[in-house]
Enzyme design. Structure first.
Site, PDB file in Angstrom:
ATOM      1  N   TYR A 101       2.178   2.949   3.466  1.00 14.57           N
ATOM      2  CA  TYR A 101       3.523   2.469   3.821  1.00 14.57           C
ATOM      3  C   TYR A 101       4.688   2.737   3.030  1.00 14.57           C
ATOM      4  O   TYR A 101       5.801   3.121   3.322  1.00 14.57           O
ATOM      5  CB  TYR A 101       3.366   0.995   4.224  1.00 14.57           C
ATOM      6  CG  TYR A 101       2.553   0.645   5.545  1.00 14.57           C
ATOM      7  CD1 TYR A 101       3.004   0.915   6.634  1.00 14.57           C
ATOM      8  CD2 TYR A 101       1.591  -0.132   5.266  1.00 14.57           C
ATOM      9  CE1 TYR A 101       2.656   0.534   7.754  1.00 14.57           C
ATOM     10  CE2 TYR A 101       0.790  -0.322   6.567  1.00 14.57           C
ATOM     11  CZ  TYR A 101       1.173   0.093   7.937  1.00 14.57           C
ATOM     12  OH  TYR A 101       0.559  -0.309   8.887  1.00 14.57           O
ATOM     13  N   GLN A 150      -2.276  -4.664  -1.083  1.00 12.39           N
ATOM     14  CA  GLN A 150      -3.527  -4.997  -2.049  1.00 12.39           C
ATOM     15  C   GLN A 150      -3.223  -6.180  -3.014  1.00 12.39           C
ATOM     16  O   GLN A 150      -2.115  -6.361  -3.441  1.00 12.39           O
ATOM     17  CB  GLN A 150      -3.699  -3.732  -3.068  1.00 12.39           C
ATOM     18  CG  GLN A 150      -4.962  -4.043  -3.726  1.00 12.39           C
ATOM     19  CD  GLN A 150      -5.360  -2.739  -4.671  1.00 12.39           C
ATOM     20  OE1 GLN A 150      -4.513  -2.534  -5.332  1.00 12.39           O
ATOM     21  NE2 GLN A 150      -6.293  -2.193  -4.143  1.00 12.39           N
ATOM     22  N   LYS A 194       0.882  -1.132  -0.088  1.00 11.54           N
ATOM     23  CA  LYS A 194      -0.070   0.124  -0.106  1.00 11.54           C
ATOM     24  C   LYS A 194       0.821   1.168  -0.180  1.00 11.54           C
ATOM     25  O   LYS A 194       2.103   1.400   0.895  1.00 11.54           O
ATOM     26  CB  LYS A 194      -1.179  -0.094   1.041  1.00 11.54           C
ATOM     27  CG  LYS A 194      -2.016  -0.969   1.043  1.00 11.54           C
ATOM     28  CD  LYS A 194      -2.996  -0.791   2.196  1.00 11.54           C
ATOM     29  CE  LYS A 194      -3.828   0.318   2.241  1.00 11.54           C
ATOM     30  NZ  LYS A 194      -5.051   0.374   1.388  1.00 11.54           N
ATOM     31  N   SER A 195       0.616   2.151  -0.762  1.00  7.06           N
ATOM     32  CA  SER A 195       1.049   3.696  -0.777  1.00  7.06           C
ATOM     33  C   SER A 195       1.502   4.195   0.655  1.00  7.06           C
ATOM     34  O   SER A 195       2.240   4.922   0.815  1.00  7.06           O
ATOM     35  CB  SER A 195       0.524   4.397  -1.819  1.00  7.06           C
ATOM     36  OG  SER A 195      -0.585   5.106  -1.427  1.00  7.06           O
ATOM     37  N   LEU A 255       3.628 -12.124   4.870  1.00  5.37           N
ATOM     38  CA  LEU A 255       4.031 -10.761   4.081  1.00  5.37           C
ATOM     39  C   LEU A 255       5.302 -10.432   4.925  1.00  5.37           C
ATOM     40  O   LEU A 255       5.696 -10.680   5.975  1.00  5.37           O
ATOM     41  CB  LEU A 255       2.824  -9.650   4.470  1.00  5.37           C
ATOM     42  CG  LEU A 255       1.685 -10.190   4.210  1.00  5.37           C
ATOM     43  CD1 LEU A 255       0.444  -9.095   4.712  1.00  5.37           C
ATOM     44  CD2 LEU A 255       1.502  -9.923   2.530  1.00  5.37           C
ATOM     45  N   GLU A 256       6.211  -9.610   3.875  1.00  7.05           N
ATOM     46  CA  GLU A 256       7.670  -9.201   4.514  1.00  7.05           C
ATOM     47  C   GLU A 256       7.633  -7.726   4.364  1.00  7.05           C
ATOM     48  O   GLU A 256       7.191  -7.043   3.208  1.00  7.05           O
ATOM     49  CB  GLU A 256       8.657  -9.959   3.409  1.00  7.05           C
ATOM     50  CG  GLU A 256      10.013  -9.672   3.891  1.00  7.05           C
ATOM     51  CD  GLU A 256      10.537  -8.201   3.299  1.00  7.05           C
ATOM     52  OE1 GLU A 256      11.504  -7.916   3.830  1.00  7.05           O
ATOM     53  OE2 GLU A 256      10.138  -8.257   1.971  1.00  7.05           O
TER      54      GLU A 256
END
Length: 189
Positions: free
Chosen positions: A115, A157, A112-113, A137-138
Site C-alpha cells: 500500500y 503488520q 504494509k509496503s 485503522l486509518e
C-alpha cells in the site's frame, strides 16, 4: 524489551487468544487461486486484514476536523469488498482480527509496503498492554487520484515487543476509552 518471533506469536494466539481469528502462516492467494495482499503469521509479526466496514471521510457538511469534538457525519459508511478513498482524503476501517494484548507486551501497527508504494499510508499506532478489541485503522490517500483498499486482505503488520518487567498500570487498569471496541470507532474524548 525484545521483539517476538513467529513461535511466540503462534503460542500466544493459540493458547491465550491473543489474535482471533488466527492464520498460521502467510496467505497469498484466495480460495479461487487469485493473488491477494498477504496476511497471517510472518517471521516476526502478524499481518492483519481489514473488514468490509469502512468510514470514508467527506467534507459535505463543511465541518472543522476537531479531535475534541469530532463530527461523525463527516464520514460516509460503506460496507463493501473494496473501499475507494477520494484523493488527498482518508478512510477508517477495522481489523478482521480481535486482539488481546498481554500485560507485558507493547504492540506496534505498521503499514504494509504494498500500500505504501501506492501512496496509501496506514497510521503507525501502538496497542498498549492489556488493550483488546478490533483495531481501528486509518488509511491516508496521499495521491491526487482515488485509491482502493481491499477488504479481507492484508493491510498492516503488527510487531510484538515483550518487556523484561510487567507495567505498573495497563490500558485495562486505566479503563482506556477504546478498550473492547468492536466496530470502526471514531475519535473519543
Amino acid at each position: 524489551m525484545s521483539i517476538k518471533s513467529d513461535r511466540w506469536i503462534r503460542k500466544m494466539a493459540t493458547e491465550q487468544g491473543m489474535i482471533d481469528p488466527f492464520v498460521d502462516g502467510q496467505v497469498k492467494k484466495n480460495d479461487r487461486g487469485e493473488g491477494v495482499i498477504s496476511y497471517g503469521l510472518s517471521s516476526y509479526g502478524y499481518d492483519v486484514r481489514c473488514s468490509d466496514e469502512f468510514k470514508i471521510f467527506t467534507n459535505i457538511n463543511s465541518a472543522t476536523v476537531d479531535p475534541k469534538n469530532f463530527c461523525p457525519s463527516s464520514f460516509v459508511d460503506v460496507q463493501n469488498d473494496v473501499c475507494i478513498i477520494p484523493p488527498n482524503s482518508f478512510a477508517l476501517a477495522r481489523t478482521v482480527e480481535y486482539l488481546r494484548i498481554p500485560r507485558q507486551v507493547l504492540t506496534v501497527c505498521l503499514g504494509k509496503s504494498t500500500y505504501a508504494r501506492c501512496g496509501i499510508i496506514v497510521n503507525v499506532t501502538p496497542l498498549e498492554p492489556e488493550w483488546e478489541g478490533h483495531v481501528t485503522l486509518e488509511f491516508s490517500n496521499t495521491t491526487p487520484l482515488p485509491a482502493r483498499i481491499y477488504a479481507n486482505e492484508g493491510v498492516a503488520q503488527f510487531l510484538f515487543f515483550e518487556s523484561d518487567e510487567v507495567c505498573e498500570t495497563s490500558y485495562k487498569d486505566r479503563a482506556g476509552k477504546y478498550q473492547g471496541q468492536t466496530g470502526v470507532t471514531v475519535p473519543r474524548l
